[in-house]
Write a protein that holds these residues in place. Sequence first.
Motif, PDB file in Angstrom:
ATOM      1  N   PRO A   1       0.890  -0.776  -0.071  1.00  0.00           N
ATOM      2  CA  PRO A   1      -0.384   0.074   0.239  1.00  0.00           C
ATOM      3  C   PRO A   1       1.296   1.576   0.118  1.00  0.00           C
ATOM      4  N   ARG A   2       0.574   2.080  -0.311  1.00  0.00           N
ATOM      5  CA  ARG A   2       0.795   3.482  -0.330  1.00  0.00           C
ATOM      6  C   ARG A   2       1.097   4.244   0.711  1.00  0.00           C
ATOM      7  N   VAL A   3      -0.163   3.922   1.760  1.00  0.00           N
ATOM      8  CA  VAL A   3      -0.431   4.958   2.979  1.00  0.00           C
ATOM      9  C   VAL A   3      -0.728   3.309   3.810  1.00  0.00           C
ATOM     10  N   SER A   4      -0.215   3.649   5.005  1.00  0.00           N
ATOM     11  CA  SER A   4      -0.459   2.363   6.062  1.00  0.00           C
ATOM     12  C   SER A   4      -0.442   3.366   7.133  1.00  0.00           C
ATOM     13  N   VAL A   5      -2.256   3.988   7.792  1.00  0.00           N
ATOM     14  CA  VAL A   5      -2.894   4.502   8.604  1.00  0.00           C
ATOM     15  C   VAL A   5      -2.288   3.489  10.369  1.00  0.00           C
ATOM     16  N   VAL A   6      -1.598   4.409  11.262  1.00  0.00           N
ATOM     17  CA  VAL A   6      -1.258   3.964  12.193  1.00  0.00           C
ATOM     18  C   VAL A   6      -2.003   4.123  13.586  1.00  0.00           C
ATOM     19  N   SER A   7      -2.779   3.544  14.472  1.00  0.00           N
ATOM     20  CA  SER A   7      -3.400   4.043  15.525  1.00  0.00           C
ATOM     21  C   SER A   7      -3.677   2.807  16.367  1.00  0.00           C
ATOM     22  N   THR A   8      -2.963   3.334  17.407  1.00  0.00           N
ATOM     23  CA  THR A   8      -2.792   2.616  18.467  1.00  0.00           C
ATOM     24  C   THR A   8      -3.701   2.594  20.194  1.00  0.00           C
ATOM     25  N   VAL A   9      -4.418   1.529  20.060  1.00  0.00           N
ATOM     26  CA  VAL A   9      -5.786   1.198  20.983  1.00  0.00           C
ATOM     27  C   VAL A   9      -5.629   0.944  22.456  1.00  0.00           C
ATOM     28  N   PHE A  10      -5.797   1.849  24.006  1.00  0.00           N
ATOM     29  CA  PHE A  10      -6.301   1.095  24.841  1.00  0.00           C
ATOM     30  C   PHE A  10      -7.296   1.491  25.618  1.00  0.00           C
ATOM     31  N   ASN A  11      -7.637   0.735  25.735  1.00  0.00           N
ATOM     32  CA  ASN A  11      -9.159   0.342  26.244  1.00  0.00           C
ATOM     33  C   ASN A  11      -9.935   1.146  25.816  1.00  0.00           C
ATOM     34  N   GLY A  12      -9.971   1.119  24.808  1.00  0.00           N
ATOM     35  CA  GLY A  12     -10.722   2.560  23.234  1.00  0.00           C
ATOM     36  C   GLY A  12     -12.376   1.815  23.176  1.00  0.00           C
ATOM     37  N   GLU A  13     -13.118   0.699  24.095  1.00  0.00           N
ATOM     38  CA  GLU A  13     -14.645   0.888  23.733  1.00  0.00           C
ATOM     39  C   GLU A  13     -15.061   1.219  23.202  1.00  0.00           C
ATOM     40  N   PRO A  14     -15.432   2.203  24.100  1.00  0.00           N
ATOM     41  CA  PRO A  14     -16.633   3.947  24.390  1.00  0.00           C
ATOM     42  C   PRO A  14     -15.653   4.540  22.285  1.00  0.00           C
ATOM     43  N   TYR A  15     -15.102   4.402  21.572  1.00  0.00           N
ATOM     44  CA  TYR A  15     -14.972   5.406  20.477  1.00  0.00           C
ATOM     45  C   TYR A  15     -14.414   3.943  19.361  1.00  0.00           C
ATOM     46  N   PHE A  16     -15.054   2.863  19.410  1.00  0.00           N
ATOM     47  CA  PHE A  16     -14.987   2.328  17.646  1.00  0.00           C
ATOM     48  C   PHE A  16     -16.272   3.203  17.308  1.00  0.00           C
ATOM     49  N   ASP A  17     -16.941   4.081  16.997  1.00  0.00           N
ATOM     50  CA  ASP A  17     -17.614   5.482  16.006  1.00  0.00           C
ATOM     51  C   ASP A  17     -16.466   6.410  15.853  1.00  0.00           C
ATOM     52  N   ARG A  18     -15.321   6.351  16.060  1.00  0.00           N
ATOM     53  CA  ARG A  18     -14.776   7.199  15.862  1.00  0.00           C
ATOM     54  C   ARG A  18     -13.883   6.847  14.261  1.00  0.00           C
ATOM     55  N   ALA A  19     -12.162   6.610  15.473  1.00  0.00           N
ATOM     56  CA  ALA A  19     -11.185   6.380  14.243  1.00  0.00           C
ATOM     57  C   ALA A  19     -11.523   4.900  12.936  1.00  0.00           C
ATOM     58  N   ILE A  20     -12.232   4.334  13.397  1.00  0.00           N
ATOM     59  CA  ILE A  20     -12.640   3.066  12.863  1.00  0.00           C
ATOM     60  C   ILE A  20     -13.474   4.130  10.809  1.00  0.00           C
ATOM     61  N   PRO A  21     -15.099   4.139  11.388  1.00  0.00           N
ATOM     62  CA  PRO A  21     -15.215   4.238  10.471  1.00  0.00           C
ATOM     63  C   PRO A  21     -14.792   5.823   9.105  1.00  0.00           C
ATOM     64  N   GLY A  22     -14.455   6.754  10.130  1.00  0.00           N
ATOM     65  CA  GLY A  22     -13.427   7.758   9.889  1.00  0.00           C
ATOM     66  C   GLY A  22     -12.834   6.737   8.599  1.00  0.00           C
ATOM     67  N   ILE A  23     -11.709   6.015   8.732  1.00  0.00           N
ATOM     68  CA  ILE A  23     -10.662   5.522   8.086  1.00  0.00           C
ATOM     69  C   ILE A  23     -11.107   5.069   6.646  1.00  0.00           C
ATOM     70  N   LEU A  24     -11.941   3.800   7.290  1.00  0.00           N
ATOM     71  CA  LEU A  24     -12.369   2.494   6.233  1.00  0.00           C
ATOM     72  C   LEU A  24     -13.229   3.578   5.247  1.00  0.00           C
ATOM     73  N   THR A  25     -13.981   5.293   5.583  1.00  0.00           N
ATOM     74  CA  THR A  25     -14.246   5.543   4.535  1.00  0.00           C
ATOM     75  C   THR A  25     -13.596   6.509   3.349  1.00  0.00           C
ATOM     76  N   GLN A  26     -11.795   6.602   3.467  1.00  0.00           N
ATOM     77  CA  GLN A  26     -11.849   7.094   3.017  1.00  0.00           C
ATOM     78  C   GLN A  26     -12.246   7.413   1.561  1.00  0.00           C
ATOM     79  N   THR A  27     -11.656   8.667   1.092  1.00  0.00           N
ATOM     80  CA  THR A  27     -11.878   7.972  -0.743  1.00  0.00           C
ATOM     81  C   THR A  27     -10.766   8.204  -0.882  1.00  0.00           C
ATOM     82  N   PHE A  28      -9.464   7.564  -0.598  1.00  0.00           N
ATOM     83  CA  PHE A  28      -8.425   7.160  -1.149  1.00  0.00           C
ATOM     84  C   PHE A  28      -8.106   5.507  -0.749  1.00  0.00           C
ATOM     85  N   ASP A  29      -8.104   4.559  -1.794  1.00  0.00           N
ATOM     86  CA  ASP A  29      -8.313   3.122  -1.181  1.00  0.00           C
ATOM     87  C   ASP A  29      -6.881   2.458  -0.869  1.00  0.00           C
TER      88      ASP A  29
END
Length: 273
Positions: A3-31
């Motif tokens: 891939p051209r780009v590697s998106v890197v995210s770290t998670v520590f007890n992130g259950e309350p935030y599954f509606d933020r980073a993941i959908p934001g990245i997986l719906t990028q116009t650049f694929d």
Amino acid sequence: MTPRVSVVSTVFNGEPYFDRAIPGILTQTFDDFEFILVDDGSADRSLSRLQEIAAQDRRVRVFAPGRLGAAAAYNYGVTQARGEYIARQDFDDRSYPERLQLQVACLDRNPAIGLVGGYYILVDERRGERYVRMPPTDHEAIFSALARYVPIAHTTATFRRQAWSEAGGYPLVNNLIDLRFYIRLAKLGWRFANVPTVMGEHYVHDASFFHRSLKYAERQRDLARVQAQAVRELGLPRWMYLYSLGRHAYAYIPTGLKRVVRRGIVGSQERDV
């Protein structure tokens, strides 16, 4: 394919935030990207939920090296990356759909640029503020701003893997990992940019790692030290030490006046939402 780009995210007890980073990245116009998620020793169900998402989307790669701490987890994630460009993404923040497309275009056009950010919406849940932060877009202004504040939000930062490698990775510290990393890049001669488009949303809240780990006054004292480091190591005008001195007082300014000081004295360009 790599891939051209590697998106890197770290998670520590992130259950309350599954509606933020993941959908934001997986719906990028650049694929042409992979999404690397490093579980940093979560005690909740974060890891199992991440593994479920990875099973459904081949772009997602999940790693669980155990508890490393923020900076070491960042570095671990980048070492797993295959892309030429590394896009940072805090798990409790959100990227807008065109973020990667715009930042990749900027890096492709300008080989001397090692790090690019952009405008972003800052949602300060502690102070009840929501506004667009518009940091400078040209290298010289960003370079100078390193002595005043953090001019590229880490959660919207995309950088060349080569630049990260030359800098020796992220410094293994507990605070201001991003600003210290940027100073390393600046000393190596890499140029900076911010795309003048809102890239996403950055949330400031008491549950975040940095607000749980360090008291506010302590964070401000550390920022003052790093601002002075920027002046000293980057050869900025000596009068800019005044910003470092002022940072010590900023911690004790009433909340209602902080925005006035931020916009009027420090020079932060912002627009209320």
